[in-house]
Design a protein around this motif. Sequence first.
Motif, mmCIF file in Angstrom:
data_model
loop_
_atom_site.group_PDB
_atom_site.id
_atom_site.type_symbol
_atom_site.label_atom_id
_atom_site.label_comp_id
_atom_site.label_asym_id
_atom_site.label_seq_id
_atom_site.Cartn_x
_atom_site.Cartn_y
_atom_site.Cartn_z
ATOM 1 N N THR A 55 0.816 -1.216 0.000
ATOM 2 C CA THR A 55 0.000 0.000 0.000
ATOM 3 C C THR A 55 0.850 1.267 0.000
ATOM 4 N N SER A 56 2.153 1.134 -0.163
ATOM 5 C CA SER A 56 3.049 2.287 -0.130
ATOM 6 C C SER A 56 2.763 3.233 -1.288
ATOM 7 N N PRO A 57 2.504 4.511 -0.992
ATOM 8 C CA PRO A 57 2.283 5.471 -2.077
ATOM 9 C C PRO A 57 3.557 5.729 -2.883
ATOM 10 N N PHE A 58 4.713 5.385 -2.313
ATOM 11 C CA PHE A 58 5.985 5.621 -2.997
ATOM 12 C C PHE A 58 6.272 4.577 -4.062
ATOM 13 N N GLY A 59 5.550 3.479 -4.016
ATOM 14 C CA GLY A 59 5.708 2.433 -5.024
ATOM 15 C C GLY A 59 4.553 2.410 -6.002
ATOM 16 N N SER A 60 3.710 3.448 -5.965
ATOM 17 C CA SER A 60 2.525 3.464 -6.829
ATOM 18 C C SER A 60 2.935 3.590 -8.296
ATOM 19 N N ARG A 61 2.032 3.178 -9.140
ATOM 20 C CA ARG A 61 2.274 3.209 -10.587
ATOM 21 C C ARG A 61 2.538 4.640 -11.064
ATOM 22 N N SER A 62 1.767 5.603 -10.540
ATOM 23 C CA SER A 62 1.931 6.990 -10.974
ATOM 24 C C SER A 62 3.326 7.525 -10.638
ATOM 25 N N VAL A 63 3.857 7.141 -9.489
ATOM 26 C CA VAL A 63 5.198 7.596 -9.092
ATOM 27 C C VAL A 63 6.253 6.943 -9.985
ATOM 28 N N ARG A 64 6.102 5.650 -10.269
ATOM 29 C CA ARG A 64 7.062 4.960 -11.147
ATOM 30 C C ARG A 64 7.054 5.577 -12.548
ATOM 31 N N ILE A 65 5.871 5.880 -13.074
ATOM 32 C CA ILE A 65 5.776 6.488 -14.408
ATOM 33 C C ILE A 65 6.394 7.876 -14.395
ATOM 34 N N PHE A 66 6.108 8.654 -13.348
ATOM 35 C CA PHE A 66 6.674 9.998 -13.236
ATOM 36 C C PHE A 66 8.197 9.950 -13.243
ATOM 37 N N LEU A 67 8.774 9.053 -12.440
ATOM 38 C CA LEU A 67 10.241 8.948 -12.375
ATOM 39 C C LEU A 67 10.824 8.543 -13.729
ATOM 40 N N ARG A 68 10.168 7.631 -14.414
ATOM 41 C CA ARG A 68 10.640 7.207 -15.737
ATOM 42 C C ARG A 68 10.609 8.371 -16.724
ATOM 43 N N GLU A 69 9.516 9.163 -16.694
ATOM 44 C CA GLU A 69 9.400 10.303 -17.603
ATOM 45 C C GLU A 69 10.439 11.374 -17.287
ATOM 46 N N VAL A 70 10.673 11.634 -16.004
ATOM 47 C CA VAL A 70 11.701 12.602 -15.613
ATOM 48 C C VAL A 70 13.064 12.133 -16.096
ATOM 49 N N ARG A 71 13.361 10.845 -15.891
ATOM 50 C CA ARG A 71 14.654 10.297 -16.324
ATOM 51 C C ARG A 71 14.835 10.456 -17.829
ATOM 52 N N ASP A 72 13.822 10.065 -18.591
ATOM 53 C CA ASP A 72 13.926 10.129 -20.053
ATOM 54 C C ASP A 72 14.055 11.562 -20.544
ATOM 55 N N PHE A 73 13.253 12.479 -19.991
ATOM 56 C CA PHE A 73 13.324 13.868 -20.453
ATOM 57 C C PHE A 73 14.653 14.501 -20.069
ATOM 58 N N GLN A 74 15.115 14.256 -18.847
ATOM 59 C CA GLN A 74 16.392 14.845 -18.444
ATOM 60 C C GLN A 74 17.546 14.267 -19.247
ATOM 61 N N ALA A 75 17.464 13.009 -19.619
ATOM 62 C CA ALA A 75 18.517 12.415 -20.446
ATOM 63 C C ALA A 75 18.576 13.121 -21.795
ATOM 64 N N LYS A 76 17.411 13.382 -22.394
ATOM 65 C CA LYS A 76 17.370 14.092 -23.682
ATOM 66 C C LYS A 76 17.796 15.542 -23.518
ATOM 67 N N SER A 77 17.273 16.184 -22.492
ATOM 68 C CA SER A 77 17.526 17.599 -22.264
ATOM 69 C C SER A 77 18.996 17.892 -21.997
ATOM 70 N N ARG A 78 19.628 17.062 -21.207
ATOM 71 C CA ARG A 78 21.003 17.310 -20.782
ATOM 72 C C ARG A 78 22.022 16.555 -21.608
ATOM 73 N N GLY A 79 21.556 15.716 -22.526
ATOM 74 C CA GLY A 79 22.490 14.940 -23.338
ATOM 75 C C GLY A 79 23.251 13.924 -22.519
ATOM 76 N N VAL A 80 22.592 13.368 -21.490
ATOM 77 C CA VAL A 80 23.223 12.413 -20.581
ATOM 78 C C VAL A 80 22.459 11.101 -20.652
ATOM 79 N N SER A 81 23.179 10.000 -20.693
ATOM 80 C CA SER A 81 22.541 8.688 -20.731
ATOM 81 C C SER A 81 22.379 8.162 -19.319
ATOM 82 N N TYR A 82 21.202 7.628 -19.020
ATOM 83 C CA TYR A 82 20.952 7.024 -17.716
ATOM 84 C C TYR A 82 20.830 5.513 -17.840
ATOM 85 N N GLU A 83 21.592 4.918 -18.730
ATOM 86 C CA GLU A 83 21.538 3.469 -18.912
ATOM 87 C C GLU A 83 22.068 2.785 -17.665
ATOM 88 N N LYS A 84 21.465 1.640 -17.338
ATOM 89 C CA LYS A 84 21.950 0.865 -16.196
ATOM 90 C C LYS A 84 23.339 0.330 -16.503
#
Length: 193
Positions: free
Chosen positions: A126-155
């Motif tokens: 029931t953790s709100p920190f593991g909710s789907r909306s939070v996971r999607i938000f973090l993924r979108e932030v990662r992808d946009f910042q990678a494009k914006s800053r020209g930095v790869s966030y590959e594992k």
Amino acid sequence: MDLTSQNHNNKNPNTTLSTQHASSPPSPSRYENQKRRDWNTFCQYLRNHRPPLSPTSCNGAHVLEFLRYLDQFGKTKVHHQNCAFFGLPNPPAPCPCPLRQAWGSLDALIGRLRAAYEESGGAPDTSPFGSRSVRIFLREVRDFQAKSRGVSYEKKRKRVNNKQITQPPIPPQQPQQHQQGQSMMANYHHGAT
């Protein structure tokens, strides 16, 4: 002879130190301190929320509000898509693009808050920190910042015990004849002939 003079007569200086350290609890790690500070900040944010909320009554939307609130304190330049420096890792000049929280900081923060939530008695499912909306938000932030800053966030890939994994060689393919002006992708788009 009193107790203090006995300690001074003792030739081993570590005996008095070890008895002093044995009674004090070990200090929390840097991670534990940061987790506690993050949890206190989040709980304070919930108390100041209108209407005030408890950690057990908040959901993913409240966590997203908190992350957006934290953006104002960010130190990472995130270029807009119409900025001349969009996609450049090291821009040559300043620009008016906003400073934001870096994706890595947000990701680590959510991990610490998730652990603190569970330690405070919250159920992991029931953790709100593991909710789907939070996971999607973090993924979108990662992808946009990678494009914006020209930095790869590959594992980073894990190393396999310093052993070279050998794969069988791939046999060379015979070049295919293509009509003049026809791209190799034409077969892919229109079906193989």
